[in-house]
Scaffold this motif. Structure first.
Motif, PDB file in Angstrom:
ATOM      1  N   ARG B   5      44.001 -35.164 -30.522  1.00  0.00           N
ATOM      2  CA  ARG B   5      43.440 -36.141 -31.463  1.00  0.00           C
ATOM      3  C   ARG B   5      42.638 -37.182 -30.691  1.00  0.00           C
ATOM      4  O   ARG B   5      42.900 -37.449 -29.523  1.00  0.00           O
ATOM      5  CB  ARG B   5      44.569 -36.839 -32.214  1.00  0.00           C
ATOM      6  CG  ARG B   5      45.330 -35.914 -33.129  1.00  0.00           C
ATOM      7  CD  ARG B   5      46.270 -36.737 -33.987  1.00  0.00           C
ATOM      8  NE  ARG B   5      47.525 -36.022 -34.127  1.00  0.00           N
ATOM      9  CZ  ARG B   5      48.542 -36.451 -34.850  1.00  0.00           C
ATOM     10  NH1 ARG B   5      48.485 -37.609 -35.476  1.00  0.00           N
ATOM     11  NH2 ARG B   5      49.640 -35.746 -34.955  1.00  0.00           N
ATOM     12  N   ARG B   6      41.687 -37.771 -31.383  1.00  0.00           N
ATOM     13  CA  ARG B   6      40.857 -38.806 -30.771  1.00  0.00           C
ATOM     14  C   ARG B   6      40.958 -40.085 -31.586  1.00  0.00           C
ATOM     15  O   ARG B   6      40.967 -40.036 -32.815  1.00  0.00           O
ATOM     16  CB  ARG B   6      39.398 -38.345 -30.720  1.00  0.00           C
ATOM     17  CG  ARG B   6      39.214 -37.209 -29.733  1.00  0.00           C
ATOM     18  CD  ARG B   6      37.808 -36.668 -29.769  1.00  0.00           C
ATOM     19  NE  ARG B   6      37.615 -35.701 -28.690  1.00  0.00           N
ATOM     20  CZ  ARG B   6      36.471 -35.067 -28.470  1.00  0.00           C
ATOM     21  NH1 ARG B   6      35.431 -35.286 -29.234  1.00  0.00           N
ATOM     22  NH2 ARG B   6      36.381 -34.204 -27.461  1.00  0.00           N
ATOM     23  N   THR B   7      40.981 -41.212 -30.907  1.00  0.00           N
ATOM     24  CA  THR B   7      41.052 -42.495 -31.603  1.00  0.00           C
ATOM     25  C   THR B   7      39.638 -42.874 -32.070  1.00  0.00           C
ATOM     26  O   THR B   7      38.650 -42.278 -31.636  1.00  0.00           O
ATOM     27  CB  THR B   7      41.591 -43.612 -30.688  1.00  0.00           C
ATOM     28  OG1 THR B   7      40.548 -43.995 -29.789  1.00  0.00           O
ATOM     29  CG2 THR B   7      42.823 -43.159 -29.906  1.00  0.00           C
ATOM     30  N   TRP B  26      47.119 -36.868 -27.796  1.00  0.00           N
ATOM     31  CA  TRP B  26      45.863 -37.597 -27.949  1.00  0.00           C
ATOM     32  C   TRP B  26      45.034 -37.489 -26.681  1.00  0.00           C
ATOM     33  O   TRP B  26      45.583 -37.351 -25.584  1.00  0.00           O
ATOM     34  CB  TRP B  26      46.135 -39.083 -28.222  1.00  0.00           C
ATOM     35  CG  TRP B  26      46.800 -39.321 -29.535  1.00  0.00           C
ATOM     36  CD1 TRP B  26      48.116 -39.139 -29.826  1.00  0.00           C
ATOM     37  CD2 TRP B  26      46.172 -39.761 -30.744  1.00  0.00           C
ATOM     38  NE1 TRP B  26      48.351 -39.446 -31.131  1.00  0.00           N
ATOM     39  CE2 TRP B  26      47.176 -39.837 -31.721  1.00  0.00           C
ATOM     40  CE3 TRP B  26      44.856 -40.111 -31.078  1.00  0.00           C
ATOM     41  CZ2 TRP B  26      46.912 -40.240 -33.029  1.00  0.00           C
ATOM     42  CZ3 TRP B  26      44.599 -40.522 -32.367  1.00  0.00           C
ATOM     43  CH2 TRP B  26      45.615 -40.577 -33.328  1.00  0.00           C
ATOM     44  N   MET B  28      43.143 -39.624 -24.326  1.00  0.00           N
ATOM     45  CA  MET B  28      43.147 -41.075 -24.082  1.00  0.00           C
ATOM     46  C   MET B  28      42.543 -41.411 -22.724  1.00  0.00           C
ATOM     47  O   MET B  28      42.631 -40.621 -21.792  1.00  0.00           O
ATOM     48  CB  MET B  28      44.586 -41.599 -24.132  1.00  0.00           C
ATOM     49  CG  MET B  28      45.285 -41.441 -25.464  1.00  0.00           C
ATOM     50  SD  MET B  28      44.498 -42.345 -26.820  1.00  0.00           S
ATOM     51  CE  MET B  28      44.809 -44.056 -26.334  1.00  0.00           C
ATOM     52  N   HIS B  53      46.431 -44.882 -30.614  1.00  0.00           N
ATOM     53  CA  HIS B  53      47.277 -43.693 -30.772  1.00  0.00           C
ATOM     54  C   HIS B  53      48.661 -44.062 -31.299  1.00  0.00           C
ATOM     55  O   HIS B  53      49.372 -43.207 -31.803  1.00  0.00           O
ATOM     56  CB  HIS B  53      47.389 -42.933 -29.443  1.00  0.00           C
ATOM     57  CG  HIS B  53      47.971 -43.731 -28.316  1.00  0.00           C
ATOM     58  ND1 HIS B  53      47.546 -45.003 -27.997  1.00  0.00           N
ATOM     59  CD2 HIS B  53      48.951 -43.441 -27.431  1.00  0.00           C
ATOM     60  CE1 HIS B  53      48.248 -45.441 -26.957  1.00  0.00           C
ATOM     61  NE2 HIS B  53      49.101 -44.515 -26.601  1.00  0.00           N
ATOM     62  N   ALA B 116      53.385 -43.371 -30.052  1.00  0.00           N
ATOM     63  CA  ALA B 116      52.571 -42.240 -30.519  1.00  0.00           C
ATOM     64  C   ALA B 116      53.379 -40.947 -30.547  1.00  0.00           C
ATOM     65  O   ALA B 116      53.309 -40.178 -31.502  1.00  0.00           O
ATOM     66  CB  ALA B 116      51.352 -42.071 -29.609  1.00  0.00           C
TER      67      ALA B 116
END
Lengths: 131, 350
Positions: B5-7, B26, B28, B53, B116
């Motif tokens: 996942r990406r912020t 994530w 990060m 995250h 997270a």
């Protein structure tokens, strides 16, 4: 201050990102710009003891950054003639000057012909480009 | 392969040349300029971290408070609206499912900011135990979270100093956010909870105000110097709050999940304790290394402020006193260390 990326022509390179500066029967060893950049600022250098025998392709010590530890792989076989105490005291020298003041050990070569199997700067840079 | 996942700040990080790593599912930033430079920026001036995250769980309803009082170790009677509280989510054995901060918006509405890696499991745990009259929702994807930390952080953001563990609705350069006087560095600072769509703009404004972008690398060394535990390393489903030195977060005079077991551990005294140590010889301790006298390193790194190896780990309670000599097995090399009082690094009085 981190050094700019370079791979000097006069050095020989090992695919594990170590270099050798061969001077007659001896060689200075260190890690390449790529290796220090991948690790980040070094905070610890665990050197071998003076006089220890080290073997080509085998670990002779460790360097550590805040986040990671890396084995030092010797490009050549020989006996440890000197450890760079400056780097033991201030490991960030390696980041600042990986091919100069940031050398790690000096060895007396036991088989100078091993140098023929190492990469020149051009071949090493090609290897980096493929990664 | 799992997709990371990406912020909302992913593009900002790549533009700044950050080195990205996978963390808790994530992608990060671990560092921008370098961990040590970022660490020093936070200790001396001001740094900003993307901590989007982290998870946000909203709990509301007439019985929201009852639910949280039953599930969380700390006592909500110790805080009121506009105040926040460090607390633990515990299981029946008194072990630590997560450590988190509760924000009381009003007596019927609370915000939990959680790790997270535990976001889904925390939410499920709470959801399964809901009361009639309480409603928990995972609202994590609606928000970005920026931690702005360091002695000059409030100056740089143009904020007045407010007490730690308070929060308010506010704005930075016209961008609305919840301004929380919390953090994970041991420095003065805030955590800004912002609509995901405004997060990138807020990040750029905070950088314009002179904050140094900082990655997870510096976040870890900063928190370790001040001995804030990391869930998954120092605390977790196999450790309890008393042994971890987090008894102060447990209101043992109220009933919550695992309270009985924690009362027993406190009464009998824990067999082992989480201690902080500094290396007396060279080398960097790391998570998982053996403590020769009996125990294991749970967090270890190089302290940029002390310029030596530091860590935390569980040892027999008899070895937990400050100044006790320990030996750490650094990949086959035994090196001396010394137990120290927490925190390892203390900010000089301003």
């Amino acid at each position: 201050v981190a050094a700019a990326e370079s791979y000097p022509d006069e050095l020989k390179y090992h695919p594990e990102h170590d270099w050798a500066r061969i001077e007659g029967e001896e060689a200075l060893l260190g890690i390449t710009w790529y290796a220090q950049d991948a690790l980040g600022e070094l905070v610890h250098y665990e050197p071998p003891v003076d006089g220890a025998s080290i073997a080509k392709d085998a670990s002779y010590g460790e360097v550590e950054s805040v986040k990671a530890v890396s084995e030092l792989i010797s490009p050549l076989s020989g006996e440890v003639a000197a450890v760079n105490q400056q780097v033991v005291d201030a490991p960030e020298r390696v980041n600042e000057d990986p091919y100069g003041e940031g050398w790690l050990i000096r060895i007396r070569l036991s088989d100078p012909a091993e140098a023929d199997s190492l990469l020149d700067a051009e071949a090493y840079e090609k290897l980096l480009a493929e990664q | 392969m799992q997709t990371l996942r990406r912020t909302p700040l992913f593009e900002e990080h790549t533009r700044l040349g950050a080195r990205m790593i996978p963390f808790a599912g994530w992608e990060m930033p671990v560092q921008y300029e370098g961990v040590i430079a970022e660490h020093r920026a936070v200790r001396s001036d001001c740094g900003v971290f993307d901590v989007s995250h982290m998870g946000e769980i909203e709990v509301e309803g007439p019985r929201a408070r009852d639910l949280l009082q039953a599930l969380l170790s700390n006592d909500l009677d110790r805080i009121g609206p506009g105040q926040a509280q460090y607390t633990l989510l515990t299981n029946e054995r008194g072990a630590i499912l997560d450590d988190l901060i509760t924000y009381e918006l009003d007596p019927f509405r609370y915000f939990l900011i959680v790790n997270a890696s535990n976001r889904e499991s925390d939410f499920e745990w709470i959801k399964e135990r809901e009361l009639r009259g309480s409603d928990a929702r995972d609202v994590s994807d609606q928000y970005g979270l920026l931690a702005v930390q360091g002695p000059r952080s409030l100056d740089r953001l143009g904020l007045d100093e407010t007490p730690a563990f308070t929060f308010s609705e506010g704005e930075i350069d016209g961008i609305a956010c919840m301004i929380n006087r919390t953090g994970y560095t041991g420095e003065l600072g805030v955590e800004l909870l912002v609509d995901a769509g405004d997060a990138a703009e807020l990040w750029r404004r905070v950088l314009d105000r002179g904050a140094t972008p900082c990655g997870l690398g510096a976040r870890d060394t900063l928190r370790l110097e001040v001995c804030y535990p990391l869930h998954g390393n120092d605390i977790g489903p196999d450790t309890d709050a008393i042994s971890a030195g987090l008894g102060w977060t447990c209101a043992l005079d109220k009933d919550f999940t695992g309270a009985e077991e924690l009362r027993r551990i406190k009464e009998e005294g824990p067999a082992r304790r989480l201690v902080a140590f500094v290396m007396e010889e060279s080398g960097v301790p790391r998570q998982g290394m053996r403590i020769v006298e009996g125990g294991e390193v749970t967090s270890g790194s190089h302290s940029p402020m002390l310029d030596r190896g530091i860590g935390m780990g569980y040892v027999d309670s008899a070895l937990a006193e400050p100044e006790t000599a320990l030996t750490i097995d650094l990949r086959g090399r035994e090196r001396r260390a010394r137990v120290v009082r927490k925190p390892i690094y203390k900010r000089e009085e301003r």
